[in-house]
Design a protein around this motif. Structure first.
Motif, mmCIF file in Angstrom:
data_model
loop_
_atom_site.group_PDB
_atom_site.id
_atom_site.type_symbol
_atom_site.label_atom_id
_atom_site.label_comp_id
_atom_site.label_asym_id
_atom_site.label_seq_id
_atom_site.Cartn_x
_atom_site.Cartn_y
_atom_site.Cartn_z
ATOM 1 N N THR A 149 36.644 56.252 46.590
ATOM 2 C CA THR A 149 37.031 56.126 47.993
ATOM 3 C C THR A 149 36.209 57.099 48.847
ATOM 4 N N TYR A 162 44.599 56.143 45.494
ATOM 5 C CA TYR A 162 43.215 56.019 45.946
ATOM 6 C C TYR A 162 42.278 56.129 44.737
ATOM 7 N N HIS A 221 47.071 53.086 51.038
ATOM 8 C CA HIS A 221 45.614 52.867 51.049
ATOM 9 C C HIS A 221 45.069 52.621 52.455
ATOM 10 N N THR A 222 45.659 53.250 53.449
ATOM 11 C CA THR A 222 45.177 53.112 54.816
ATOM 12 C C THR A 222 44.063 54.121 55.081
ATOM 13 N N SER A 223 43.527 54.074 56.285
ATOM 14 C CA SER A 223 42.668 55.164 56.748
ATOM 15 C C SER A 223 43.565 56.380 56.914
ATOM 16 N N MET A 224 43.068 57.550 56.567
ATOM 17 C CA MET A 224 43.899 58.743 56.637
ATOM 18 C C MET A 224 43.115 59.914 57.228
ATOM 19 N N SER A 271 40.791 47.947 56.984
ATOM 20 C CA SER A 271 41.968 48.760 57.280
ATOM 21 C C SER A 271 42.346 48.586 58.742
ATOM 22 N N GLY A 327 39.183 57.135 53.373
ATOM 23 C CA GLY A 327 39.462 55.707 53.469
ATOM 24 C C GLY A 327 38.221 54.861 53.465
ATOM 25 N N ASP A 328 38.413 53.584 53.224
ATOM 26 C CA ASP A 328 37.286 52.659 53.150
ATOM 27 C C ASP A 328 36.642 52.400 54.507
ATOM 28 N N ALA A 373 49.525 57.994 50.240
ATOM 29 C CA ALA A 373 48.301 57.425 49.679
ATOM 30 C C ALA A 373 48.527 56.031 49.120
ATOM 31 N N TYR A 432 38.494 54.137 62.982
ATOM 32 C CA TYR A 432 39.434 54.206 61.874
ATOM 33 C C TYR A 432 39.925 52.842 61.396
#
Length: 257
Positions: free
Chosen positions: A186, A182, A158-161, A131, A227-228, A155, A125
Protein backbone atom coordinates in the motif's frame (compact mmCIF):
# COMPACT_ATOMS: atom_id res chain seq x y z
CA UNK A 1 -19.70 44.05 22.51
CA UNK A 2 -16.29 42.85 21.34
CA UNK A 3 -16.03 39.19 20.39
CA UNK A 4 -13.05 36.89 20.32
CA UNK A 5 -12.14 35.79 16.78
CA UNK A 6 -10.67 32.31 16.48
CA UNK A 7 -8.68 32.47 13.26
CA UNK A 8 -7.31 29.40 11.57
CA UNK A 9 -4.31 30.27 9.44
CA UNK A 10 -2.75 27.91 6.94
CA UNK A 11 -0.58 24.83 7.41
CA UNK A 12 2.61 26.86 7.11
CA UNK A 13 2.80 29.24 4.16
CA UNK A 14 1.78 32.61 5.59
CA UNK A 15 -0.24 33.44 2.47
CA UNK A 16 -2.52 30.45 3.04
CA UNK A 17 -4.88 32.38 5.28
CA UNK A 18 -8.38 33.38 4.21
CA UNK A 19 -9.10 37.01 3.41
CA UNK A 20 -11.51 37.14 6.34
CA UNK A 21 -8.89 35.73 8.67
CA UNK A 22 -6.31 38.17 7.35
CA UNK A 23 -8.62 41.13 7.94
CA UNK A 24 -9.33 40.07 11.51
CA UNK A 25 -5.62 39.61 12.18
CA UNK A 26 -4.71 42.96 10.62
CA UNK A 27 -7.31 44.78 12.71
CA UNK A 28 -6.66 43.05 16.05
CA UNK A 29 -5.53 44.93 19.14
CA UNK A 30 -4.54 41.71 20.90
CA UNK A 31 -3.31 38.53 19.21
CA UNK A 32 -2.87 35.33 21.18
CA UNK A 33 -1.02 32.98 18.85
CA UNK A 34 0.03 29.35 19.04
CA UNK A 35 3.73 30.06 18.82
CA UNK A 36 4.86 26.45 18.71
CA UNK A 37 2.74 25.76 15.63
CA UNK A 38 1.95 28.81 13.50
CA UNK A 39 4.36 30.50 11.15
CA UNK A 40 5.68 33.59 12.99
CA UNK A 41 5.65 35.48 9.69
CA UNK A 42 1.87 35.71 10.09
CA UNK A 43 2.48 38.30 12.78
CA UNK A 44 3.79 40.60 10.04
CA UNK A 45 0.13 41.18 9.16
CA UNK A 46 -0.56 42.71 12.57
CA UNK A 47 -0.91 46.45 12.86
CA UNK A 48 1.67 48.58 14.65
CA UNK A 49 1.14 48.53 18.39
CA UNK A 50 -0.81 45.28 18.47
CA UNK A 51 -0.15 43.18 21.57
CA UNK A 52 1.15 39.72 20.66
CA UNK A 53 1.09 36.92 23.21
CA UNK A 54 2.57 33.48 22.58
CA UNK A 55 0.30 30.82 24.09
CA UNK A 56 2.97 28.09 24.00
CA UNK A 57 3.74 28.58 27.69
CA UNK A 58 0.23 29.64 28.76
CA UNK A 59 -2.42 27.52 30.45
CA UNK A 60 -6.08 27.53 29.49
CA UNK A 61 -6.75 29.82 32.44
CA UNK A 62 -4.02 32.22 31.29
CA UNK A 63 -5.47 32.37 27.78
CA UNK A 64 -9.02 33.00 28.94
CA UNK A 65 -7.88 35.63 31.44
CA UNK A 66 -6.03 37.49 28.69
CA UNK A 67 -9.11 37.35 26.46
CA UNK A 68 -11.39 38.54 29.26
CA UNK A 69 -9.07 41.43 30.10
CA UNK A 70 -8.88 42.56 26.48
CA UNK A 71 -12.63 42.31 25.86
CA UNK A 72 -13.32 44.28 29.06
CA UNK A 73 -11.10 47.03 27.66
CA UNK A 74 -13.09 46.91 24.40
CA UNK A 75 -10.10 45.65 22.45
CA UNK A 76 -10.42 43.38 19.42
CA UNK A 77 -8.99 39.93 20.10
CA UNK A 78 -7.72 37.26 17.71
CA UNK A 79 -6.85 33.76 18.84
CA UNK A 80 -4.52 32.76 16.00
CA UNK A 81 -4.19 29.02 15.46
CA UNK A 82 -3.18 26.67 12.68
CA UNK A 83 -5.40 25.68 9.81
CA UNK A 84 -6.12 22.44 11.66
CA UNK A 85 -8.07 24.14 14.44
CA UNK A 86 -11.32 22.57 13.22
CA UNK A 87 -9.77 19.12 13.66
CA UNK A 88 -7.12 19.20 16.39
CA UNK A 89 -7.14 22.68 17.84
CA UNK A 90 -8.51 22.47 21.38
CA UNK A 91 -10.86 25.37 20.68
CA UNK A 92 -13.88 23.66 22.24
CA UNK A 93 -12.55 24.14 25.77
CA UNK A 94 -11.74 27.79 25.08
CA UNK A 95 -15.21 28.40 23.67
CA UNK A 96 -16.88 26.73 26.67
CA UNK A 97 -14.95 29.00 29.03
CA UNK A 98 -15.91 32.08 27.02
CA UNK A 99 -19.56 31.05 27.20
CA UNK A 100 -19.34 30.92 30.98
CA UNK A 101 -18.12 34.51 30.93
CA UNK A 102 -20.79 35.56 28.42
CA UNK A 103 -18.10 36.58 25.94
CA UNK A 104 -19.03 36.28 22.28
CA UNK A 105 -16.86 34.52 19.72
CA UNK A 106 -16.60 33.66 16.05
CA UNK A 107 -14.65 30.93 14.26
CA UNK A 108 -12.94 31.62 10.93
CA UNK A 109 -11.71 28.39 9.35
CA UNK A 110 -8.23 27.99 7.96
CA UNK A 111 -6.49 25.70 5.49
CA UNK A 112 -5.68 22.37 7.10
CA UNK A 113 -2.29 20.74 6.83
CA UNK A 114 -3.93 17.62 5.38
CA UNK A 115 -5.09 19.79 2.47
CA UNK A 116 -1.71 21.49 2.18
CA UNK A 117 0.00 18.10 2.13
CA UNK A 118 -2.20 16.80 -0.69
CA UNK A 119 -1.60 19.97 -2.67
CA UNK A 120 2.16 19.72 -2.21
CA UNK A 121 2.02 16.17 -3.59
CA UNK A 122 -0.42 17.01 -6.38
CA UNK A 123 -2.92 14.36 -5.29
CA UNK A 124 -6.53 14.18 -4.16
CA UNK A 125 -7.75 11.83 -1.46
CA UNK A 126 -10.60 10.40 -3.52
CA UNK A 127 -10.01 8.69 -6.83
CA UNK A 128 -12.87 7.21 -8.89
CA UNK A 129 -13.10 3.42 -8.49
CA UNK A 130 -10.15 3.49 -6.05
CA UNK A 131 -11.31 5.33 -2.93
CA UNK A 132 -14.18 7.65 -2.15
CA UNK A 133 -13.70 8.08 1.59
CA UNK A 134 -11.07 9.72 3.79
CA UNK A 135 -10.34 8.90 7.42
CA UNK A 136 -8.61 11.58 9.50
CA UNK A 137 -7.32 10.20 12.77
CA UNK A 138 -4.38 9.89 15.15
CA UNK A 139 -2.57 7.18 17.04
CA UNK A 140 -3.33 6.82 20.74
CA UNK A 141 -0.77 8.52 22.96
CA UNK A 142 -1.09 10.73 25.99
CA UNK A 143 -4.45 11.60 24.50
CA UNK A 144 -6.38 8.29 24.35
CA UNK A 145 -8.36 7.08 21.36
CA UNK A 146 -11.62 5.10 21.68
CA UNK A 147 -11.11 1.35 21.06
CA UNK A 148 -13.59 1.52 18.20
CA UNK A 149 -11.30 4.06 16.49
CA UNK A 150 -8.00 2.22 16.82
CA UNK A 151 -5.83 2.33 13.72
CA UNK A 152 -6.21 -1.41 13.31
CA UNK A 153 -10.00 -1.18 13.23
CA UNK A 154 -10.05 1.83 10.94
CA UNK A 155 -7.62 0.13 8.57
CA UNK A 156 -10.19 -2.56 7.87
CA UNK A 157 -12.07 -0.07 5.68
CA UNK A 158 -9.09 0.32 3.31
CA UNK A 159 -9.95 3.97 2.69
CA UNK A 160 -7.60 6.86 2.13
CA UNK A 161 -6.17 7.76 5.52
CA UNK A 162 -4.44 10.79 7.02
CA UNK A 163 -2.83 10.25 10.40
CA UNK A 164 -2.00 13.29 12.52
CA UNK A 165 0.27 13.59 15.56
CA UNK A 166 1.75 10.12 15.16
CA UNK A 167 4.95 10.27 13.12
CA UNK A 168 7.04 9.77 16.27
CA UNK A 169 5.54 6.26 16.39
CA UNK A 170 5.47 5.55 12.67
CA UNK A 171 6.68 1.98 13.18
CA UNK A 172 3.75 1.21 15.46
CA UNK A 173 1.39 2.95 13.04
CA UNK A 174 2.55 0.68 10.23
CA UNK A 175 2.15 -2.46 12.36
CA UNK A 176 -1.42 -1.53 13.28
CA UNK A 177 -2.35 -0.71 9.70
CA UNK A 178 -0.97 -4.02 8.46
CA UNK A 179 -2.79 -5.87 11.22
CA UNK A 180 -5.97 -4.14 10.10
CA UNK A 181 -5.71 -5.38 6.55
CA UNK A 182 -3.65 -2.96 4.51
CA UNK A 183 -1.07 -4.70 2.32
CA UNK A 184 2.66 -4.01 2.62
CA UNK A 185 2.51 -2.72 -0.96
CA UNK A 186 0.00 0.00 0.00
CA UNK A 187 1.46 3.42 -0.94
CA UNK A 188 2.36 5.70 1.93
CA UNK A 189 3.87 9.14 2.35
CA UNK A 190 5.00 11.36 5.19
CA UNK A 191 5.11 15.12 4.84
CA UNK A 192 7.01 17.22 7.32
CA UNK A 193 5.79 20.82 7.74
CA UNK A 194 3.59 20.89 4.65
CA UNK A 195 3.83 24.23 2.74
CA UNK A 196 6.60 25.59 5.01
CA UNK A 197 9.87 26.63 3.32
CA UNK A 198 11.60 23.61 4.91
CA UNK A 199 8.91 21.14 3.88
CA UNK A 200 10.20 17.60 3.53
CA UNK A 201 8.44 14.73 1.74
CA UNK A 202 9.09 10.99 2.01
CA UNK A 203 7.32 8.48 -0.25
CA UNK A 204 7.20 4.70 -0.11
CA UNK A 205 4.94 1.85 0.91
CA UNK A 206 3.95 0.40 4.25
CA UNK A 207 6.86 -1.99 3.81
CA UNK A 208 9.52 0.72 3.92
CA UNK A 209 7.99 4.06 4.98
CA UNK A 210 9.03 3.71 8.65
CA UNK A 211 12.65 3.14 7.67
CA UNK A 212 12.61 6.04 5.22
CA UNK A 213 11.11 8.39 7.81
CA UNK A 214 13.82 7.41 10.31
CA UNK A 215 16.54 7.98 7.71
CA UNK A 216 15.05 11.40 6.94
CA UNK A 217 15.17 12.34 10.62
CA UNK A 218 11.47 13.26 10.80
CA UNK A 219 10.19 13.03 14.35
CA UNK A 220 7.37 15.56 14.65
CA UNK A 221 5.21 18.12 12.81
CA UNK A 222 4.39 15.65 10.07
CA UNK A 223 1.41 13.85 8.54
CA UNK A 224 1.26 10.20 7.56
CA UNK A 225 -0.77 9.56 4.40
CA UNK A 226 -1.78 6.03 3.47
CA UNK A 227 -3.87 4.54 0.70
CA UNK A 228 -4.16 3.58 -2.93
CA UNK A 229 -5.00 7.18 -3.83
CA UNK A 230 -1.23 7.67 -3.76
CA UNK A 231 -0.70 4.87 -6.27
CA UNK A 232 -0.53 4.72 -10.04
CA UNK A 233 -3.98 3.19 -10.61
CA UNK A 234 -6.73 5.68 -11.30
CA UNK A 235 -9.86 6.31 -13.34
CA UNK A 236 -11.00 9.61 -14.76
CA UNK A 237 -14.11 11.11 -13.20
CA UNK A 238 -17.38 11.42 -15.09
CA UNK A 239 -17.59 15.15 -14.42
CA UNK A 240 -15.75 16.21 -17.58
CA UNK A 241 -16.45 13.11 -19.65
CA UNK A 242 -17.93 14.30 -22.97
CA UNK A 243 -20.37 11.35 -22.99
CA UNK A 244 -21.68 12.09 -19.48
CA UNK A 245 -24.82 14.17 -19.08
CA UNK A 246 -25.45 16.37 -16.05
CA UNK A 247 -27.36 19.52 -15.16
CA UNK A 248 -24.95 21.89 -16.92
CA UNK A 249 -23.96 19.84 -19.96
CA UNK A 250 -25.56 17.38 -22.31
CA UNK A 251 -23.42 14.38 -23.09
CA UNK A 252 -22.38 13.60 -26.64
CA UNK A 253 -22.99 10.04 -27.73
CA UNK A 254 -19.93 8.17 -28.93
CA UNK A 255 -17.76 11.23 -28.22
CA UNK A 256 -14.74 9.07 -27.66
CA UNK A 257 -15.12 7.07 -30.82
Amino acid sequence: MTVVSFVGAGPGDKDLITLKGYRRLAEADVVIYAGSLVNPELLDYCKDGAEKDDSASMTLEDIIAKMQEAVAADKTVVRLQTGDFSIYGSIREQIEELKKLDIGYECIPGVSSFLGAASSMGVEYTVPEVSQSVIITRMAGRTPVPDSESLQRLASHHTSMVIFLSVQGVGKVVRELLAGGYKETTPAAVIYKATWPDEKMVKGTLADIAMKVKEAGIRRTALIMVGDFLGDDYSYSKLYDATFTHTYRKGIKNAKQ
